[in-house]
Enzyme design. Structure first.
Site, PDB file in Angstrom:
ATOM      1  N   TYR A   1       0.821  -1.207   0.000  1.00 50.45           N
ATOM      2  CA  TYR A   1       0.000   0.000   0.000  1.00 50.45           C
ATOM      3  C   TYR A   1       0.858   1.261   0.000  1.00 50.45           C
ATOM      4  O   TYR A   1       0.350   2.360   0.189  1.00 50.45           O
ATOM      5  CB  TYR A   1      -0.930   0.023   1.220  1.00 50.45           C
TER       6      TYR A   1
ATOM      7  N   LYS B   1       4.103 -14.607   5.517  1.00 55.90           N
ATOM      8  CA  LYS B   1       4.484 -15.557   4.477  1.00 55.90           C
ATOM      9  C   LYS B   1       6.011 -15.535   4.358  1.00 55.90           C
ATOM     10  O   LYS B   1       6.587 -15.437   3.263  1.00 55.90           O
ATOM     11  CB  LYS B   1       3.807 -15.177   3.149  1.00 55.90           C
TER      12      LYS B   1
ATOM     13  N   ASP C   1      -1.605 -18.469   4.477  1.00 58.73           N
ATOM     14  CA  ASP C   1      -2.536 -19.383   3.799  1.00 58.73           C
ATOM     15  C   ASP C   1      -3.098 -20.402   4.781  1.00 58.73           C
ATOM     16  O   ASP C   1      -4.294 -20.716   4.763  1.00 58.73           O
ATOM     17  CB  ASP C   1      -1.876 -20.057   2.583  1.00 58.73           C
TER      18      ASP C   1
ATOM     19  N   ASP D   1      -5.828  -6.638   5.489  1.00 58.28           N
ATOM     20  CA  ASP D   1      -6.989  -6.168   4.732  1.00 58.28           C
ATOM     21  C   ASP D   1      -7.900  -7.352   4.396  1.00 58.28           C
ATOM     22  O   ASP D   1      -9.114  -7.323   4.612  1.00 58.28           O
ATOM     23  CB  ASP D   1      -6.481  -5.490   3.443  1.00 58.28           C
TER      24      ASP D   1
END
Lengths: 336, 116
Positions: free
Chosen positions: A125, A172, A205, A229
């Site tokens: 972002y 991740k 995930d 988000d």
């Protein structure tokens, strides 16, 4: 002079009618507030040529607190999101999103009480995008050590102050070893200062899958911007959708409270949209201001109206208007 | 037997005229928001930190800055790669930079984002 001066940003679409209903409930709680109404969003474009006028910025800078209705960000045009601009301009680095089961909404789980702490200013972002050839677009994912430390610090402090037991860092880092690796390293460093709170980490995930299968296992989550988000919306969906999902954007010296749902322009003027998300954001705001009694009174009023089930908006299975729902909450507050 | 190269079967996006219009230079400094002299045909347009514009205009005193700034320079006349080489060489005499990204327009569309 009122005890609190708060910038009110009704937004567009259904925003103004939602915010009027929310204001009526908050005013009924007895807290002494002067509301400063300011413009934001698509409706500002014609008049001011911007989604975020200078006058609005000055009001927020002065009052250091605002509550905001929904706004829409045009997709694929040159206009920057007013929401993201506000977060960046006032460095509102912590996006706090609670997701708690609402009894009247039948869900297949016994318990969900998840607090998401989303880093709100960095990651992909940062708005650093280039077309590096006519076939290749790139977006820089910016993760910084101080940015990661402060969101972790914020989360642990909030958790400690509110009796939460466990915080997990969502990442991740097995693939993005530098960026998510730095975020995780900062989290672990901060966690050492809070031995009384259980800490751990989970790959994003796997976290997504576990949230859907067994959301009751989660307590607090700390996430970089993009994962935050997405997963905070997932959490909202687990408990009943965005109509009941409040949010707060908090920095060291300023805070903006807002629902996370869109402005639903097709319903504008029909007064049928559920104002709960903005109202519960207002409850978070009152707590932030130290007005705990008023906040609890509103919460109990909402709980009572939802439990009775007579004045529910369409998304909760009823047919009450925005105003009828708000007035039912006000009457319920009077019986407490 | 025919062979397929790595790129022969790929989907292709229509090519548009490309115009070099500026550069983003990523400057590292501990001395706050950097200041720049005029560098030939390149003029500083904005500086951002973690994607937030910190020059020109309003900057919240609460804004956390890291030691890495995106500095957008736009060309004041038509420029070439050689102009960029000279520009970066001059800039590097006073500033430490980590990367330079050319800014291209594709047809009438900018191929780069603005800062918040």
């Amino acid at each position: 002079m009122a005890k609190h001066v708060i910038t009110m940003l009704p937004g567009e679409g259904t925003g103004p009618e939602i915010c009027e209903a929310v204001r009526a409930v908050i005013d009924h709680s007895g807290v002494d507030i002067t509301w400063e109404y300011e413009d934001i969003g698509l409706d500002c474009l014609k008049e001011h040529g911007t989604l975020l006028p200078e006058k609005t910025i000055k009001s927020i800078a002065k009052n250091k607190i605002a509550i905001k209705g929904p706004t829409t960000t045009p997709i694929g045009t040159g206009h920057k999101s007013a929401n993201v601009t506000l977060r960046k301009m006032f460095d509102l680095y912590a996006n706090v999103r609670p997701a708690k089961l609402i009894p009247v909404l039948k869900r297949p789980w016994d318990k969900i009480d998840i607090l998401s702490f989303r880093e709100n200013t960095e990651d992909s972002y940062a708005a650093i995008e280039h077309m590096v050839s006519n076939e290749v677009a790139q977006c820089l994912k910016v993760i910084t050590w101080p940015g990661s430390v402060r969101i972790a610090e914020f989360a642990f402090k909030w958790a400690k102050a509110n009796g939460r037991k466990k915080i997990q860092c969502v990442h991740k880092a097995n693939i993005m070893k530098m960026t998510d690796g730095l975020f995780l390293e900062a989290f672990r460093e901060v966690a050492k200062k809070y031995p009384e709170i259980e800490s751990g980490d989970i790959i994003v995930d796997n976290c997504s899958m576990q949230l859907v299968r067994n959301p009751g296992q989660f307590d607090c989550l700390v996430l970089p911007n993009l994962y935050g988000d997405i997963l905070s919306d997932l959490c909202a969906g687990l408990v009943g959708g965005l109509g009941f999902a409040p949010g707060a954007n908090i920095g060291d010296n300023c805070a903006i409270f807002e629902a996370v749902h869109g402005s639903a322009p097709k319903y504008a003027g029909m007064k049928k949209v559920n104002p709960s998300a903005v109202l519960l954001s207002g409850v978070m705001m009152l707590k932030w201001l130290g007005e705990h009694k008023a906040a609890e009174r509103i919460e109990k009023g909402v709980d009572k109206v939802l439990a009775e089930g007579k004045h529910l908006t369409y998304d909760a299975g009823g047919s009450a208007s925005t105003d009828e729902y708000a007035q039912a909450i006000i009457r319920a507050m009077d019986t407490l | 037997m025919s062979t397929m190269t790595a790129t022969s079967g790929r989907a292709k996006r229509p090519q548009q005229p490309i115009t070099l219009v500026g550069v983003d230079v990523y400057v590292i400094t501990e001395d706050g928001i950097p200041k720049f002299d005029e560098y030939g045909p390149f003029k500083i347009e904005f500086i951002s930190n973690r994607g937030t514009k910190v020059w020109p205009g309003y900057v919240s005193p609460d804004l956390m800055l890291v030691n890495w700034y995106r500095c957008r320079f736009t060309a004041t006349r038509p420029v070439t790669d050689k102009d960029v080489d000279v520009f970066v060489g001059e800039l590097g005499k006073k500033h430490v930079w980590s990367a330079v990204q050319k800014l291209w327009n594709y047809g009438d569309e900018a191929g780069y984002s603005k800062a918040y």
